[in-house]
Design a protein around this motif. Sequence first.
Motif, PDB file in Angstrom:
ATOM      1  N   CYS A  78       0.850  -1.186   0.000  1.00 46.56           N
ATOM      2  CA  CYS A  78       0.000   0.000   0.000  1.00 46.56           C
ATOM      3  C   CYS A  78       0.885   1.236   0.000  1.00 46.56           C
ATOM      4  CB  CYS A  78      -0.947   0.013   1.210  1.00 46.56           C
ATOM      5  SG  CYS A  78      -0.157   0.513   2.758  1.00 46.56           S
ATOM      6  N   ILE A  79       0.240   2.377  -0.171  1.00 47.50           N
ATOM      7  CA  ILE A  79       0.920   3.669  -0.082  1.00 47.50           C
ATOM      8  C   ILE A  79       0.367   4.411   1.129  1.00 47.50           C
ATOM      9  CG2 ILE A  79       1.367   5.883  -1.188  1.00 47.50           C
ATOM     10  CD1 ILE A  79       2.709   3.625  -2.611  1.00 47.50           C
ATOM     11  N   ALA A  80       1.257   4.859   2.002  1.00 54.30           N
ATOM     12  CA  ALA A  80       0.864   5.690   3.149  1.00 54.30           C
ATOM     13  C   ALA A  80       1.224   7.127   2.816  1.00 54.30           C
ATOM     14  CB  ALA A  80       1.575   5.225   4.413  1.00 54.30           C
ATOM     15  N   LYS A  81       0.213   7.976   2.694  1.00 48.73           N
ATOM     16  CA  LYS A  81       0.431   9.361   2.283  1.00 48.73           C
ATOM     17  C   LYS A  81       0.291  10.332   3.452  1.00 48.73           C
ATOM     18  CE  LYS A  81      -1.470   8.706  -2.382  1.00 48.73           C
ATOM     19  NZ  LYS A  81      -2.509   9.167  -3.324  1.00 48.73           N
ATOM     20  N   LYS A  82       1.014  11.425   3.332  1.00 48.43           N
ATOM     21  CA  LYS A  82       0.818  12.568   4.215  1.00 48.43           C
ATOM     22  C   LYS A  82       1.076  13.803   3.370  1.00 48.43           C
ATOM     23  CE  LYS A  82       1.934  14.654   8.650  1.00 48.43           C
ATOM     24  NZ  LYS A  82       2.742  14.595   9.878  1.00 48.43           N
ATOM     25  N   GLY A  83      -0.005  14.378   2.854  1.00 50.75           N
ATOM     26  CA  GLY A  83       0.143  15.478   1.921  1.00 50.75           C
ATOM     27  C   GLY A  83       0.786  14.990   0.635  1.00 50.75           C
ATOM     28  N   THR A  84       1.919  15.610   0.266  1.00 48.32           N
ATOM     29  CA  THR A  84       2.625  15.205  -0.952  1.00 48.32           C
ATOM     30  C   THR A  84       3.690  14.147  -0.683  1.00 48.32           C
ATOM     31  OG1 THR A  84       4.215  17.019  -0.655  1.00 48.32           O
ATOM     32  CG2 THR A  84       2.266  17.466  -2.001  1.00 48.32           C
ATOM     33  N   PHE A  85       3.894  13.783   0.603  1.00 49.42           N
ATOM     34  CA  PHE A  85       4.922  12.807   0.965  1.00 49.42           C
ATOM     35  C   PHE A  85       4.306  11.414   1.038  1.00 49.42           C
ATOM     36  CE2 PHE A  85       7.584  10.568   4.138  1.00 49.42           C
ATOM     37  CZ  PHE A  85       8.803  10.642   3.477  1.00 49.42           C
ATOM     38  N   SER A  86       4.985  10.444   0.439  1.00 47.24           N
ATOM     39  CA  SER A  86       4.447   9.079   0.404  1.00 47.24           C
ATOM     40  C   SER A  86       5.504   8.071   0.830  1.00 47.24           C
ATOM     41  CB  SER A  86       3.964   8.719  -1.010  1.00 47.24           C
ATOM     42  OG  SER A  86       2.891   9.534  -1.406  1.00 47.24           O
ATOM     43  N   ARG A  87       5.018   7.049   1.531  1.00 46.13           N
ATOM     44  CA  ARG A  87       5.847   5.901   1.856  1.00 46.13           C
ATOM     45  C   ARG A  87       5.168   4.648   1.302  1.00 46.13           C
ATOM     46  NH1 ARG A  87       6.724   8.768   6.979  1.00 46.13           N
ATOM     47  NH2 ARG A  87       8.936   8.772   7.567  1.00 46.13           N
ATOM     48  N   GLN A  88       5.959   3.691   0.878  1.00 44.47           N
ATOM     49  CA  GLN A  88       5.432   2.399   0.475  1.00 44.47           C
ATOM     50  C   GLN A  88       5.523   1.439   1.653  1.00 44.47           C
ATOM     51  OE1 GLN A  88       6.834   0.865  -3.366  1.00 44.47           O
ATOM     52  NE2 GLN A  88       7.738   2.881  -3.775  1.00 44.47           N
ATOM     53  N   ILE A  89       4.453   0.696   1.900  1.00 43.04           N
ATOM     54  CA  ILE A  89       4.444  -0.371   2.908  1.00 43.04           C
ATOM     55  C   ILE A  89       4.343  -1.685   2.148  1.00 43.04           C
ATOM     56  CG2 ILE A  89       3.427  -1.199   5.049  1.00 43.04           C
ATOM     57  CD1 ILE A  89       4.211   1.752   5.195  1.00 43.04           C
ATOM     58  N   LEU A  90       5.347  -2.520   2.268  1.00 36.78           N
ATOM     59  CA  LEU A  90       5.415  -3.753   1.494  1.00 36.78           C
ATOM     60  C   LEU A  90       5.382  -4.957   2.430  1.00 36.78           C
ATOM     61  CD1 LEU A  90       8.356  -2.653  -0.850  1.00 36.78           C
ATOM     62  CD2 LEU A  90       5.908  -2.383  -1.254  1.00 36.78           C
ATOM     63  N   VAL A  91       4.524  -5.922   2.135  1.00 39.65           N
ATOM     64  CA  VAL A  91       4.463  -7.188   2.868  1.00 39.65           C
ATOM     65  C   VAL A  91       5.223  -8.221   2.052  1.00 39.65           C
ATOM     66  CG1 VAL A  91       2.963  -8.941   3.877  1.00 39.65           C
ATOM     67  CG2 VAL A  91       2.204  -6.543   3.781  1.00 39.65           C
ATOM     68  N   CYS A  92       6.288  -8.758   2.629  1.00 40.33           N
ATOM     69  CA  CYS A  92       7.194  -9.644   1.885  1.00 40.33           C
ATOM     70  C   CYS A  92       7.379 -10.965   2.599  1.00 40.33           C
ATOM     71  CB  CYS A  92       8.558  -8.964   1.734  1.00 40.33           C
ATOM     72  SG  CYS A  92       8.478  -7.265   1.121  1.00 40.33           S
ATOM     73  N   GLU A  93       7.367 -12.025   1.818  1.00 42.51           N
ATOM     74  CA  GLU A  93       7.568 -13.367   2.382  1.00 42.51           C
ATOM     75  C   GLU A  93       8.525 -14.158   1.496  1.00 42.51           C
ATOM     76  OE1 GLU A  93       4.032 -15.409   3.604  1.00 42.51           O
ATOM     77  OE2 GLU A  93       2.958 -13.550   3.974  1.00 42.51           O
TER      78      GLU A  93
END
Length: 313
Positions: free
Chosen positions: A298-313
């Motif tokens: 998913c993408i976690a946004k805060k205004g124009t700033f974004s982080r990717q959250i990745l679930v990896c196995e």
Amino acid sequence: MRDPEYIYTYVRHKDEQDLCKLEMRMFFGFDVPSNVLKSTVDIDPSRSPFMKERLDVMYKDTSLDGLLEQVAQLEIDEATFRVVCLNATELGATKKIGHSERRKIERTIGLRIQGEPDLDNPDLVFGVVSLDNHWYFGKHMESEAIWFQHQQKPHMYSTALSTRVARAVANIAVPQPDGVRAIDPCCGIGTVLVEALSMGINITGRDINPLVVLGSRKNIAHFGLKGDVTIGPIADVMDTYDVAIIDMPYNLFTHITAEGQLDILKEARRFAKKVIVVTIDTIDHMLTEAGFAITDRCIAKKGTFSRQILVCE
């Protein structure tokens, strides 16, 4: 005996929609686009930064009159109670019920319960909700915004995850804590650790920087929590874990290279069955090279700033 049924309501900003839905998928195995979700999975609503409340369904019917007949069978001995109607806002496709009508519904149901009403300090709180042409009644549990209490820490970084995102990340990593061992091997000042420990998750922290480890320990102690945070590089992790949470270093004080990021991922592959990666860069190719498959994101946004959250196995 029928399976338990729970109704959860949500409040979230549009920028949090994607993150909230990933948390839903980890908790329940599916997500919904609306602000209400029904499931047989029992989750304390205070765990999620997005949940508003939970209704533990005791009775349901296609009409309010039918529900009233069932509620009349309820025996609560000498306990005091209060009834709240959850339809203070639109719930999915179900329209909001006005204030006066909600109060009328609460009073009508309260009169059917054999007990002493107490609007201020009841022993029991019951909820009633109209949803998808059905009426539901049950025990009501309101979410406590525990994450909000953790916003002001003795030690803080401007680049650290917000407490809301950190709490969601901890839930994504460990939706069911029983028997799960977790590690945050690049824990920084412990934002994720504080949220995870406050939810009873068995997690340890580690960081290569002695100063931030000290800050992390002080932050944990500040909130009356207990958790181990050790000093050292990720390469020195010898134990194995069910899941690791890695907020990939990126700020001006780390000067980490792409090779350094890849090394972190390769080490995590060695000691963790599953890894939740938080990154501002697209590193899918690195994860593949480290031996991971991305199973959700998913993408976690805060205004124009974004982080990717990745679930990896």
